[in-house]
Design a protein around this motif. Structure first.
Motif, PDB file in Angstrom:
ATOM      1  N   ALA A  59       0.834  -1.201   0.000  1.00  0.00           N
ATOM      2  CA  ALA A  59       0.000   0.000   0.000  1.00  0.00           C
ATOM      3  C   ALA A  59       0.870   1.251   0.000  1.00  0.00           C
ATOM      4  N   LYS A  60       1.972   1.233   0.758  1.00  0.00           N
ATOM      5  CA  LYS A  60       2.899   2.370   0.772  1.00  0.00           C
ATOM      6  C   LYS A  60       3.524   2.569  -0.604  1.00  0.00           C
ATOM      7  N   ARG A  61       3.911   1.472  -1.239  1.00  0.00           N
ATOM      8  CA  ARG A  61       4.507   1.561  -2.582  1.00  0.00           C
ATOM      9  C   ARG A  61       3.498   2.102  -3.585  1.00  0.00           C
ATOM     10  N   ASN A  62       2.256   1.642  -3.485  1.00  0.00           N
ATOM     11  CA  ASN A  62       1.220   2.123  -4.398  1.00  0.00           C
ATOM     12  C   ASN A  62       0.985   3.616  -4.219  1.00  0.00           C
ATOM     13  N   GLU A  63       1.032   4.090  -2.973  1.00  0.00           N
ATOM     14  CA  GLU A  63       0.838   5.514  -2.696  1.00  0.00           C
ATOM     15  C   GLU A  63       1.968   6.348  -3.308  1.00  0.00           C
ATOM     16  N   ILE A  64       3.205   5.865  -3.183  1.00  0.00           N
ATOM     17  CA  ILE A  64       4.354   6.565  -3.770  1.00  0.00           C
ATOM     18  C   ILE A  64       4.246   6.569  -5.291  1.00  0.00           C
ATOM     19  N   ALA A  65       3.888   5.432  -5.877  1.00  0.00           N
ATOM     20  CA  ALA A  65       3.754   5.347  -7.332  1.00  0.00           C
ATOM     21  C   ALA A  65       2.667   6.293  -7.834  1.00  0.00           C
ATOM     22  N   GLU A  66       1.563   6.375  -7.125  1.00  0.00           N
ATOM     23  CA  GLU A  66       0.483   7.282  -7.521  1.00  0.00           C
ATOM     24  C   GLU A  66       0.937   8.737  -7.433  1.00  0.00           C
ATOM     25  N   TYR A  67       1.721   9.069  -6.395  1.00  0.00           N
ATOM     26  CA  TYR A  67       2.248  10.426  -6.265  1.00  0.00           C
ATOM     27  C   TYR A  67       3.178  10.757  -7.434  1.00  0.00           C
ATOM     28  N   LEU A  68       4.026   9.805  -7.817  1.00  0.00           N
ATOM     29  CA  LEU A  68       4.931  10.036  -8.945  1.00  0.00           C
ATOM     30  C   LEU A  68       4.149  10.214 -10.247  1.00  0.00           C
ATOM     31  N   ARG A  69       3.044   9.492 -10.406  1.00  0.00           N
ATOM     32  CA  ARG A  69       2.195   9.692 -11.581  1.00  0.00           C
ATOM     33  C   ARG A  69       1.608  11.100 -11.584  1.00  0.00           C
ATOM     34  N   THR A  70       1.214  11.583 -10.403  1.00  0.00           N
ATOM     35  CA  THR A  70       0.679  12.936 -10.289  1.00  0.00           C
ATOM     36  C   THR A  70       1.733  13.965 -10.670  1.00  0.00           C
ATOM     37  N   VAL A  71       2.947  13.783 -10.183  1.00  0.00           N
ATOM     38  CA  VAL A  71       4.037  14.699 -10.539  1.00  0.00           C
ATOM     39  C   VAL A  71       4.296  14.652 -12.040  1.00  0.00           C
ATOM     40  N   ALA A  72       4.248  13.466 -12.633  1.00  0.00           N
ATOM     41  CA  ALA A  72       4.443  13.338 -14.077  1.00  0.00           C
ATOM     42  C   ALA A  72       3.361  14.103 -14.835  1.00  0.00           C
ATOM     43  N   LYS A  73       2.129  14.047 -14.356  1.00  0.00           N
ATOM     44  CA  LYS A  73       1.049  14.804 -15.004  1.00  0.00           C
ATOM     45  C   LYS A  73       1.302  16.302 -14.908  1.00  0.00           C
ATOM     46  N   TRP A  74       1.796  16.765 -13.759  1.00  0.00           N
ATOM     47  CA  TRP A  74       2.118  18.192 -13.594  1.00  0.00           C
ATOM     48  C   TRP A  74       3.177  18.605 -14.601  1.00  0.00           C
ATOM     49  N   ILE A  75       4.203  17.769 -14.760  1.00  0.00           N
ATOM     50  CA  ILE A  75       5.300  18.087 -15.685  1.00  0.00           C
ATOM     51  C   ILE A  75       4.777  18.118 -17.117  1.00  0.00           C
ATOM     52  N   GLN A  76       3.981  17.126 -17.501  1.00  0.00           N
ATOM     53  CA  GLN A  76       3.461  17.079 -18.868  1.00  0.00           C
ATOM     54  C   GLN A  76       2.525  18.244 -19.155  1.00  0.00           C
ATOM     55  N   ALA A  77       1.782  18.691 -18.144  1.00  0.00           N
ATOM     56  CA  ALA A  77       0.852  19.805 -18.331  1.00  0.00           C
ATOM     57  C   ALA A  77       1.536  21.157 -18.181  1.00  0.00           C
ATOM     58  N   ASP A  78       2.841  21.155 -17.957  1.00  0.00           N
ATOM     59  CA  ASP A  78       3.611  22.382 -17.716  1.00  0.00           C
ATOM     60  C   ASP A  78       3.001  23.167 -16.559  1.00  0.00           C
TER      61      ASP A  78
END
Length: 105
Positions: A24-43
């Motif tokens: 569950a901790k790993r899934n939470e970190i992975a989801e956070y990294l996906r969110t950061v990736a979306k921020w980067i892609q959306a500038d």
């Protein structure tokens, strides 16, 4: 006459709960990294990132990974390390993220 004390093996359900908690901790970190990736892609970030420095921390130690610093004169891995260090070793309170509150409490 001596008595030997034998430890009971850890129960299977206890082990399964521990593994599920770690996952569950790993899934939470992975989801956070996906969110950061979306921020980067959306500038949607303040800087224009061309490189990333990432520290993966666990009970067995830390793993440092990076991408984009080789053959990139615009950014410095050393400067990124200093920025990360300054986030950890500050002498003043932070409001959050990269915002520094330099007023005395």
């Amino acid at each position: 006459m001596t008595a030997e004390i034998h430890q009971f093996p850890a129960s299977r359900s206890l082990h399964n709960r521990r593994v599920a908690g770690e996952q569950a901790k790993r899934n939470e970190i992975a989801e956070y990294l996906r969110t950061v990736a979306k921020w980067i892609q959306a500038d949607d970030v303040k800087s224009e990132p061309t490189a990333v420095l990432l520290v993966l921390s666990g009970k067995d130690g830390d793993e440092v990974v990076w991408k984009g610093y080789q053959d990139n004169a615009d950014v410095s891995l050393r400067d990124a390390g200093r920025a990360a260090d300054s986030q950890v070793n500050t002498l003043f309170r932070r409001r959050g993220g990269n915002f520094h509150d330099r007023r005395k409490p």
